[in-house]
Design a protein around this motif. Structure first.
Motif, PDB file in Angstrom:
ATOM      1  N   ALA A 193      39.344  46.972  65.694  1.00 35.96           N
ATOM      2  CA  ALA A 193      40.745  46.571  65.614  1.00 35.96           C
ATOM      3  C   ALA A 193      41.140  46.130  64.210  1.00 35.96           C
ATOM      4  N   ALA A 194      40.276  45.367  63.567  1.00 36.29           N
ATOM      5  CA  ALA A 194      40.538  44.900  62.199  1.00 36.29           C
ATOM      6  C   ALA A 194      39.431  45.440  61.306  1.00 36.29           C
ATOM      7  N   LYS A 195      39.609  46.687  60.891  1.00 33.79           N
ATOM      8  CA  LYS A 195      38.613  47.347  60.048  1.00 33.79           C
ATOM      9  C   LYS A 195      39.181  47.475  58.638  1.00 33.79           C
ATOM     10  N   SER A 198      36.579  48.591  52.887  1.00 35.61           N
ATOM     11  CA  SER A 198      35.626  47.704  52.233  1.00 35.61           C
ATOM     12  C   SER A 198      34.609  48.462  51.393  1.00 35.61           C
ATOM     13  N   ALA A 199      34.209  47.840  50.285  1.00 35.30           N
ATOM     14  CA  ALA A 199      33.135  48.377  49.457  1.00 35.30           C
ATOM     15  C   ALA A 199      31.768  48.139  50.087  1.00 35.30           C
ATOM     16  N   TYR A 200      31.710  47.355  51.144  1.00 32.53           N
ATOM     17  CA  TYR A 200      30.446  47.071  51.813  1.00 32.53           C
ATOM     18  C   TYR A 200      29.930  48.245  52.645  1.00 32.53           C
ATOM     19  N   LYS A 248      35.457  44.305  61.220  1.00 33.03           N
ATOM     20  CA  LYS A 248      34.491  44.989  60.362  1.00 33.03           C
ATOM     21  C   LYS A 248      35.026  45.011  58.936  1.00 33.03           C
ATOM     22  N   PRO A 249      34.197  44.575  57.949  1.00 39.75           N
ATOM     23  CA  PRO A 249      32.878  43.964  58.012  1.00 39.75           C
ATOM     24  C   PRO A 249      32.921  42.551  58.604  1.00 39.75           C
ATOM     25  N   ALA A 250      31.741  41.911  58.646  1.00 39.68           N
ATOM     26  CA  ALA A 250      31.668  40.583  59.235  1.00 39.68           C
ATOM     27  C   ALA A 250      31.561  39.470  58.192  1.00 39.68           C
ATOM     28  N   PRO A 267      36.631  39.634  74.689  1.00 41.02           N
ATOM     29  CA  PRO A 267      35.373  39.608  73.943  1.00 41.02           C
ATOM     30  C   PRO A 267      35.569  40.117  72.521  1.00 41.02           C
ATOM     31  N   LEU A 268      34.892  39.462  71.586  1.00 37.16           N
ATOM     32  CA  LEU A 268      35.073  39.753  70.168  1.00 37.16           C
ATOM     33  C   LEU A 268      33.746  40.194  69.563  1.00 37.16           C
ATOM     34  N   ALA A 269      33.750  41.378  68.967  1.00 39.14           N
ATOM     35  CA  ALA A 269      32.572  41.903  68.274  1.00 39.14           C
ATOM     36  C   ALA A 269      32.792  41.824  66.771  1.00 39.14           C
ATOM     37  N   ALA A 270      31.690  41.764  66.035  1.00 40.67           N
ATOM     38  CA  ALA A 270      31.744  41.812  64.573  1.00 40.67           C
ATOM     39  C   ALA A 270      30.641  42.738  64.094  1.00 40.67           C
ATOM     40  N   TYR A 271      30.954  43.540  63.100  1.00 39.11           N
ATOM     41  CA  TYR A 271      29.990  44.514  62.574  1.00 39.11           C
ATOM     42  C   TYR A 271      29.397  43.981  61.277  1.00 39.11           C
ATOM     43  N   ASN A 272      28.132  43.603  61.339  1.00 42.29           N
ATOM     44  CA  ASN A 272      27.359  43.198  60.165  1.00 42.29           C
ATOM     45  C   ASN A 272      26.937  44.478  59.438  1.00 42.29           C
ATOM     46  N   VAL A 273      27.768  44.917  58.502  1.00 42.87           N
ATOM     47  CA  VAL A 273      27.727  46.301  58.026  1.00 42.87           C
ATOM     48  C   VAL A 273      26.580  46.561  57.040  1.00 42.87           C
ATOM     49  N   SER A 274      26.473  47.840  56.675  1.00 50.63           N
ATOM     50  CA  SER A 274      25.340  48.319  55.884  1.00 50.63           C
ATOM     51  C   SER A 274      25.191  47.590  54.558  1.00 50.63           C
TER      52      SER A 274
END
Length: 324
Positions: A193-195, A198-200, A248-250, A267-274
């Motif tokens: 939803a909130a992407k 990002s440079a990450y 995303k990112p987190a 429910p809320l997910a967060a992506y701990n990105v690469s």
């Protein structure tokens, strides 16, 4: 010397006491493991920028999924690297596409595991953008049908959940409608939803071979400077039928996770990105940090900010450490 009545150190004097008053409890149940599927057999291509991660043929991917589930990790999210790409990303919604085959194999061998599929076109298009391209412009509305077709193909293959990551306006509503029309009303949508643009994401683009061939993704992913806009994006996706929302990112967006947690009760997910993963691994390799401690502190921070689940490449490493 006079002290105040409250002395915080009283509750820090032993590990048992610290555990008793600990406010945030990180659990293996919080983790979702991202995996990259590629054609072939017995393939395990190392991803140089993401130590310990691989592009996996379906047979090897199933082995990793089984191992992860055995460690208590409840779910995986699948990304595909197709053998061929084209302007419309047709392998994203092909019946025998790489992700579709991976879904079927994991559900056959590890049926209890929650299999989530990333719904996007960037890995499948020859231009590397997340939608239908008209000239050098990504056409939002023309992309929606392709995304819905991809989501439906994943559901047909047996996916337990679909996760649109493209950031096209209206895609959650389109996917929800197509799933419902085809008797998949039970399939939940985890919306990116909130992407943010990002440079990450750099190491991921090596892993998924999805870097855009021209321009960038700033016309559809969010500006990193914006916070209030994230609330509007999330609200729209909730209204369109999202069951889980994601930030995303987190790590660089903990404030966004916290604000959304206060605003939304889904429910809320967060992506701990690469990039977040790879920076820790690189600093650990150089001997500058204790990698395991920084990993656990990072995951705890994401949970503390309000995430109910964390998509992370650390999932198996953290699960092994927590099992000690």
């Amino acid at each position: 010397m006079l002290f105040p009545d409250y002395r915080p150190r009283r509750m820090r004097s032993s590990e048992a006491l610290r555990r008793m008053v600990r406010e945030t409890a990180l659990s293996v149940n919080d983790f979702i493991l991202p995996l990259f599927a590629i054609d072939g057999k017995a393939v395990k291509n190392p991803i140089e920028a993401m130590p310990g991660n691989y592009q996996l043929s379906v047979d090897n991917l199933v082995k990793v999924a089984r191992q992860a589930y055995g460690m208590g990790i409840p779910g995986v999210i699948l990304f595909g690297i197709p053998s061929k790409k084209d302007p419309l990303g047709t392998q994203a919604y092909a019946r025998d596409g790489i992700v579709q085959r991976a879904v079927k194999a994991v559900k056959d061998k590890v049926p209890e595991m929650v299999v989530i599929t990333d719904v996007c076109l960037c890995e499948y298009t020859d231009h590397g953008h997340c939608g239908f391209v008209d000239g050098h412009t990504v056409d939002n509305d023309a992309t929606l049908d392709l995304l819905a077709k991809a989501a439906l193909s994943h559901a047909n293959a047996g996916a337990d959940m679909v996760a649109p990551s493209d950031m096209m306006d209206g895609r959650v509503a389109e996917i929800r409608a197509v799933l419902d029309e085809n008797d998949y009303s039970r399939i939940p949508i985890m919306s990116y939803a909130a992407k943010y643009c990002s440079a990450y994401y750099g190491p991921f683009r090596e892993a998924a071979q999805s870097a855009p061939k021209f321009g960038d993704r700033r016309t559809y992913q969010m500006d990193p400077a914006n916070a209030r806009e994230a609330i509007r994006e999330v609200t729209m996706d909730v209204e369109e039928g999202a069951d889980i929302i994601m930030v995303k990112p987190a790590l660089a967006y903990l404030d966004i996770i916290c604000r959304i947690r206060d605003e939304v009760d889904l429910p809320l997910a967060a992506y701990n990105v690469s990039g977040e993963f790879s920076m820790i691994k690189a600093a650990e390799k150089m001997g500058w940090i204790d990698g395991q401690k920084v990993m656990m502190e990072t995951l705890t921070a994401i949970k503390r900010a309000g995430a109910d689940m964390i998509l992370t490449y650390f999932a198996m490493e953290a699960a092994a450490l927590m099992d000690r």
